[in-house]
Design a protein around this motif. Structure first.
Motif, PDB file in Angstrom:
ATOM      1  N   GLU A 150      -0.520  45.819  53.634  1.00 32.58           N
ATOM      2  CA  GLU A 150      -1.107  45.239  52.424  1.00 32.58           C
ATOM      3  C   GLU A 150      -1.433  46.329  51.404  1.00 32.58           C
ATOM      4  N   GLY A 151      -1.199  46.034  50.142  1.00 32.09           N
ATOM      5  CA  GLY A 151      -1.557  46.977  49.087  1.00 32.09           C
ATOM      6  C   GLY A 151      -0.425  47.910  48.692  1.00 32.09           C
ATOM      7  N   CYS A 152       0.675  47.902  49.447  1.00 29.04           N
ATOM      8  CA  CYS A 152       1.790  48.816  49.141  1.00 29.04           C
ATOM      9  C   CYS A 152       2.782  48.215  48.158  1.00 29.04           C
ATOM     10  N   VAL A 153       2.671  46.896  47.931  1.00 33.81           N
ATOM     11  CA  VAL A 153       3.610  46.199  47.031  1.00 33.81           C
ATOM     12  C   VAL A 153       2.798  45.393  46.019  1.00 33.81           C
ATOM     13  N   THR A 154       3.150  45.504  44.736  1.00 32.23           N
ATOM     14  CA  THR A 154       2.501  44.675  43.709  1.00 32.23           C
ATOM     15  C   THR A 154       3.544  43.711  43.153  1.00 32.23           C
ATOM     16  N   LEU A 155       3.172  42.432  43.082  1.00 38.18           N
ATOM     17  CA  LEU A 155       4.099  41.413  42.600  1.00 38.18           C
ATOM     18  C   LEU A 155       4.071  41.345  41.074  1.00 38.18           C
ATOM     19  N   VAL A 156       5.246  41.297  40.481  1.00 41.88           N
ATOM     20  CA  VAL A 156       5.379  41.143  39.029  1.00 41.88           C
ATOM     21  C   VAL A 156       6.200  39.875  38.816  1.00 41.88           C
ATOM     22  N   GLU A 157       5.583  38.846  38.202  1.00 43.48           N
ATOM     23  CA  GLU A 157       6.275  37.553  38.098  1.00 43.48           C
ATOM     24  C   GLU A 157       7.050  37.379  36.794  1.00 43.48           C
ATOM     25  N   ASP A 158       6.537  37.988  35.718  1.00 48.07           N
ATOM     26  CA  ASP A 158       7.189  37.768  34.423  1.00 48.07           C
ATOM     27  C   ASP A 158       6.911  38.960  33.507  1.00 48.07           C
ATOM     28  N   GLU A 159       7.385  38.848  32.256  1.00 42.62           N
ATOM     29  CA  GLU A 159       7.225  39.983  31.327  1.00 42.62           C
ATOM     30  C   GLU A 159       5.760  40.275  31.029  1.00 42.62           C
ATOM     31  N   GLU A 160       4.929  39.211  30.988  1.00 48.34           N
ATOM     32  CA  GLU A 160       3.486  39.426  30.744  1.00 48.34           C
ATOM     33  C   GLU A 160       2.885  40.267  31.856  1.00 48.34           C
ATOM     34  N   ASP A 161       3.238  39.911  33.106  1.00 49.84           N
ATOM     35  CA  ASP A 161       2.781  40.694  34.262  1.00 49.84           C
ATOM     36  C   ASP A 161       3.253  42.138  34.122  1.00 49.84           C
ATOM     37  N   ALA A 162       4.506  42.304  33.698  1.00 54.31           N
ATOM     38  CA  ALA A 162       5.077  43.651  33.578  1.00 54.31           C
ATOM     39  C   ALA A 162       4.305  44.465  32.539  1.00 54.31           C
ATOM     40  N   GLN A 163       3.842  43.790  31.473  1.00 53.72           N
ATOM     41  CA  GLN A 163       3.053  44.483  30.441  1.00 53.72           C
ATOM     42  C   GLN A 163       1.689  44.896  30.960  1.00 53.72           C
ATOM     43  N   ARG A 164       1.123  44.045  31.872  1.00 54.93           N
ATOM     44  CA  ARG A 164      -0.279  44.220  32.289  1.00 54.93           C
ATOM     45  C   ARG A 164      -0.461  45.022  33.560  1.00 54.93           C
ATOM     46  N   VAL A 165       0.579  45.042  34.420  1.00 59.37           N
ATOM     47  CA  VAL A 165       0.392  45.559  35.785  1.00 59.37           C
ATOM     48  C   VAL A 165      -0.148  47.001  35.780  1.00 59.37           C
ATOM     49  N   GLN A 166      -1.131  47.220  36.664  1.00 58.22           N
ATOM     50  CA  GLN A 166      -1.724  48.564  36.752  1.00 58.22           C
ATOM     51  C   GLN A 166      -1.519  49.079  38.171  1.00 58.22           C
ATOM     52  N   PRO A 167      -0.362  49.670  38.455  1.00 61.26           N
ATOM     53  CA  PRO A 167      -0.149  50.187  39.808  1.00 61.26           C
ATOM     54  C   PRO A 167      -1.040  51.403  40.046  1.00 61.26           C
TER      55      PRO A 167
END
Ligand code: 0K2
Ligand code: SF4
Length: 326
Positions: A150-167
Motif C-alpha cells: 500500500e502507498g507505492c501506487v497512486t491512481l490517476v483517473e483523469d486530467e484533473e487528477d493528473a493536474q492535482r496529484v501530489q506524489p
C-alpha cells in the motif's frame, strides 16, 4: 463488400456498418477456455473468482456447465475443486490466500495484464513511485495496485487528477495504465503528467492493449458514417463503455450499449438510415448476431464490414491445462 438481405422486398432498408475487429480478444478467449477445460478435466464445480469476463451471457453459459461464480475466496469450501481467477487479474494477496488454504488455483489473468503487473514490480524494484492511470474500483486496477505494498501506487483517473496529484517528493516516478482505457483520454492524461513531471519514466507506449486499441480504431472508422452506434457489451465492461464514448466523440450523433438483441428497442432506429455495430472484447459474436436478427424483424439489411486491423494473436493455456493428461 456489401451484403444485402434477399426476400425482404417489403421492408425498409437499413445500412449496417460492422466494425472489424469487434468482440472477443485473445485474453477473453483464453480465460473462457481455462474455465471450460478445467470443467472437462476436473469436473463440476469449478469456482471462478469474479465474472471470468464482464458478460452475463458468458457467465450464465459457464454456470450451466457447472461453474460457480464468487467474489471472494472465503465463499469457496475446501473441497479440492479448482478456482479460476478472472481475466482482469488479482492482487498478490489472492494467490497468497489460495496457497495458505492449499487451494488448487488456475490464473486466467490476461498475459497483457500480467505484463503490467511485472512493469509495476520492475519500477518498484528501482525505487520509483508509480502513477497508475485507470478507473477506481475496477478489478484490473485493484489487481494492479495490489501487486505492491500500500502507498507505492497512486491512481490517476483523469486530467484533473493528473493536474492535482501530489506524489511523494524526491522519489523518481513512473506511470503505467489499465489496459482497457480510451486511447485519446489516456494520451491527454500522459501529456499533463509529462509536463508536470518531466523526469518521470515513461514507457515507449501506454499499456492499453492491442484489442482495446483496434476496437476503438474500428469504431472511429465507421462513426462518422453512422447516425447510430450500437455497442454490444455490458455496463461493467470498461472496454465496452469506452467504445460508446469513442463513437460519440468520433462524430456519431447517438451511441448506445445493449447487452443482447432482445434489449434493443427498435424505436431508437426511427429516422436512422445507417447504423454502426461493434462489440466489446468480452461480448460473444452470437450476441451481435442476435442484434442483427432483431434489426431484420423490421428492416432489409445492407451489411458492410469495415476492417481496420487483422488480429492473429492467441495466448497459450496455463501449463496445468495444456499438458496432455497423464
Ligand atoms: O473491459 P474490462 O476490463 O471491464 O473487462 P471485460 O469486459 O471483461 O473484457 C475483458 C478484458 C479483461 C482484461 O483486460
Ligand atoms: Fe487482454 Fe486486452 Fe483482452 Fe484485456 S482486452 S483480456 S488486456 S487482450
Amino acid at each position: 463488400m456489401i451484403q444485402s438481405d434477399t426476400q425482404a422486398a417489403n421492408k425498409p432498408s437499413l445500412n449496417v456498418l460492422l466494425a472489424g475487429p469487434r468482440g472477443f480478444c485473445a485474453g477473453v478467449d483464453r480465460a473462457i477456455k481455462i474455465v471450460e477445460e478445467a470443467l472437462k478435466r476436473y469436473g463440476a464445480p469449478v469456482y471462478v473468482r469474479h465474472e471470468i469476463v464482464h458478460n452475463r451471457f458468458v457467465v450464465e453459459s459457464l454456470e450451466r456447465q457447472g461453474a460457480i461464480f464468487v467474489e471472494e475466496l472465503h465463499e469457496i469450501p475446501d473441497n479440492g475443486q479448482p478456482v479460476v481467477f478472472s481475466a482482469h487479474g488479482v492482487p498478490k494477496a489472492i494467490p497468497g490466500e489460495a496457497e495458505r488454504r492449499e487451494m488448487f488455483y488456475l490464473d486466467a489473468t490476461c498475459p497483457l495484464v500480467s505484463k503490467v503487473h511485472r512493469e509495476a514490480e520492475h519500477h518498484h524494484a528501482r525505487g520509483r513511485h508509480i502513477l497508475l492511470i485507470g478507473h477506481a474500483g475496477h478489478p484490473e486496477v485493484i489487481g494492479t495496485m495490489g501487486q505492491l505494498p500500500e502507498g507505492c501506487v497512486t491512481l490517476v483517473e483523469d486530467e484533473e487528477d493528473a493536474q492535482r496529484v501530489q506524489p511523494p517528493a524526491d522519489v523518481p516516478l513512473a506511470f503505467i495504465t489499465q489496459t482497457t482505457l480510451s486511447v485519446d483520454d489516456t494520451a491527454g492524461i500522459i501529456a499533463v503528467l509529462s509536463e508536470r513531471f518531466p523526469a518521470m519514466s515513461a514507457p515507449a507506449k501506454e499499456d492499453i492493449c492491442y484489442a482495446t486499441t483496434n476496437r476503438q480504431a474500428a469504431v472511429k472508422a465507421i462513426a462518422p458514417r453512422a447516425e447510430l452506434m450500437i455497442v454490444v457489451g455490458a455496463p461493467n465492461s470498461s472496454n465496452s463503455v469506452r467504445l460508446v464514448e469513442v463513437a460519440n466523440r468520433a462524430g456519431c450523433p447517438k451511441s448506445i450499449m445493449v447487452q443482447r438483441g432482445r434489449d434493443l428497442d427498435l424505436a431508437v432506429l426511427d429516422g436512422v438510415h445507417t447504423v454502426g455495430i461493434t462489440a466489446g472484447a468480452s461480448a460473444p459474436e452470437v450476441l451481435v448476431e442476435e442484434v442483427l436478427s432483431k434489426l431484420r424483424e423490421r428492416y432489409a439489411l445492407a451489411t458492410e464490414e469495415v476492417v481496420v486491423a487483422e488480429e492473429r494473436i492467441t495466448f497459450k493455456l496455463p501449463t496445468a491445462l495444456s499438458a496432455a493428461e497423464a
